[in-house]
Design an enzyme around this catalytic site. Structure first.
Site, PDB file in Angstrom:
ATOM      1  N   GLY A 201       0.788  -1.225   0.000  1.00 42.60           N
ATOM      2  CA  GLY A 201       0.000   0.000   0.000  1.00 42.60           C
ATOM      3  C   GLY A 201       0.823   1.280   0.000  1.00 42.60           C
ATOM      4  O   GLY A 201       0.559   2.201  -0.762  1.00 42.60           O
ATOM      5  N   CYS A 325      16.341   0.475   3.050  1.00 45.52           N
ATOM      6  CA  CYS A 325      16.657  -0.613   3.960  1.00 45.52           C
ATOM      7  C   CYS A 325      18.156  -0.763   4.154  1.00 45.52           C
ATOM      8  O   CYS A 325      18.594  -1.344   5.120  1.00 45.52           O
ATOM      9  CB  CYS A 325      16.085  -1.910   3.421  1.00 45.52           C
TER      10      CYS A 325
END
Ligand SMILES: *Cc1c(COP(=O)(O)O)cnc(C)c1O
Length: 398
Positions: A201, A325
């Site tokens: 999302g 990340c």
């Protein structure tokens, strides 16, 4: 000072329309979709409606969409689930690429500890893998091919439809991490012969913490999360109703506006490339044609990526050196190494990912501050001195 958000591959803003769609399910309509009374059924219908919206956006059937907590969970479920089924049939080989997201690579690391073997396909210097390499990698032992749709660092788009057709022909399950692609480029899971597809999302203007796995009818997967009977008994846990409603609304809006958004974002991105390419000792990372419209990725020699980001931040620009990340780690990005960049070049990487909200003024501001920042960093850099000396030496030798 201007504030320019140019890190849409890391996350995106929830749009006002998405927030409006979600709000009732965080307030008055707080029922549990599993409850039998009418109040719960309102939430149940909202989830069903969102499922239809997600299915329509990628050409799937409603019953093939399973909501998850995000892209990472969908990747874990697809890969571990397909691997477990493969192992039952004595198949323990998996094919992937060198440039997958860590949600895929680290899941494969875990499977290797359990005895699976993994082939990592090359992506050459343009960041795109080759279908013939996939064909050569598949053996009788292969239970899964997992190749990302679009890369999160350099934006390159893989030949997904061709790989899908090949896997279907060879009877191998095909998963694609399409987190960066859904809502940005056209996707049809039927036409592209995709068996499993992950989406998230918050990369398409829905909130963080919601995503979905598309699992084609007939493809068997073991469960990742056990518990209640939600999602037809295949993914337990009370539904994130508001998040799911937001995902349905966001994906619908993204697909409806895809052409307009794409044209706008691509034009701004190309302006960035044109401007930043004037900086000496710079290079564009990844194929320009097979690429997400909003992705800009370049390396600047003699520059340290983290310092570049800090100075951009000080000038109001949110940027990234590659994947969110890996920030915080000093190792250069596995993606930039995979396209053949030497370590010292890969360290000077900059990723700007534009979205529908970005403007010409944003691009002007970035192109205003970027060359000055790079000059300043090069002035302080021993590596840059070294590059200059090396070049002076070469000129003399000629
Ligand atoms: C962001 C991202 C993910 C992880 O999705 P989350 O919803 O943040 O867990 C996985 N794959 C790719 C390519 C991504 O960009």
């Amino acid at each position: 000072m201007p504030f320019v958000y140019a890190d849409n591959a890391a996350t995106t803003a929830v749009t006002p329309a998405v927030l409006d769609a979600m709000l009732p399910y965080l307030t008055a309509q707080f029922g549990n979709p599993s409850s039998l009374y009418a109040f719960g059924q309102t939430a149940h219908r909202a989830v069903a409606n969102a499922r239809a919206q997600v299915a329509a956006a990628i050409g799937a059937k409603e019953k093939e969409i399973f909501f998850t907590s995000g892209g990472s969970e969908a990747d874990n479920w697809a890969i571990k689930g397909a691997a477990a089924i493969g192992a039952r049939h004595g198949k323990t080989h998996i094919v992937t690429t060198k440039i997958e997201h860590h949600a895929v690579l680290h899941t494969l690391d875990a499977l290797k500890k359990q005895g699976f073997t993994v082939t990592y396909l090359d992506v050459y210097d343009n960041g795109v893998c080759r279908v013939e390499d996939v064909a050569n990698a598949i053996t009788d032992q292969t239970c899964l091919v997992t190749v990302m749709f679009a890369n999160n660092e350099i934006g390159t788009i893989q030949p997904i439809a061709e790989i899908g057709a090949l896997c279907r022909e060879r009877g191998v399950v095909f998963h694609t991490d399409a987190v960066q692609a859904v809502g940005h480029v056209p996707i049809n899971v039927e036409e592209m012969h995709i068996d499993l597809l992950s989406l998230s999302g918050h990369k398409l203007h829905a909130p963080k913490g919601v995503g979905a796995l598309y699992c084609r009818t007939g493809v068997r997967l073991t469960n990742l999360i056990e518990g209640g009977g939600q999602e037809k008994g295949r993914r337990a846990g009370t539904e994130n109703v508001a998040g799911i409603v937001g995902l349905g609304r966001a994906i619908t809006d993204m697909v409806a506006n895809m052409d307009t958004n794409e044209a706008k974002v691509r034009a701004l991105r190309d302006q960035l490339f044109a401007g930043a390419s004037k900086i000496s000792h710079s290079r564009i990372n990844g194929d320009l044609e097979h690429r997400l419209p909003g992705n800009f990725s370049m390396c600047f020699e003699g520059v340290e990526g983290e310092s570049l980001l800090l100075l951009l931040d000080a000038n109001g620009v949110c940027a990234s050196s590659g994947s969110a990340c890996t920030s915080g780690s000093l190792d250069p990005s596995h993606v930039l190494l995979a396209i053949g960049l030497p370590h010292e070049v890969a360290h000077g990487s900059l990723r700007l990912t534009l979205g529908e909200d970005n403007t010409e003024a944003d691009v002007d501001h970035i192109l205003d501050v970027l060359p000055q920042i790079i000059d300043r960093l090069r002035d302080m850099s021993p590596l840059w001195d070294h590059i200059m000396e090396r070049e002076a030496g070469k000129k003399e030798a000629n």
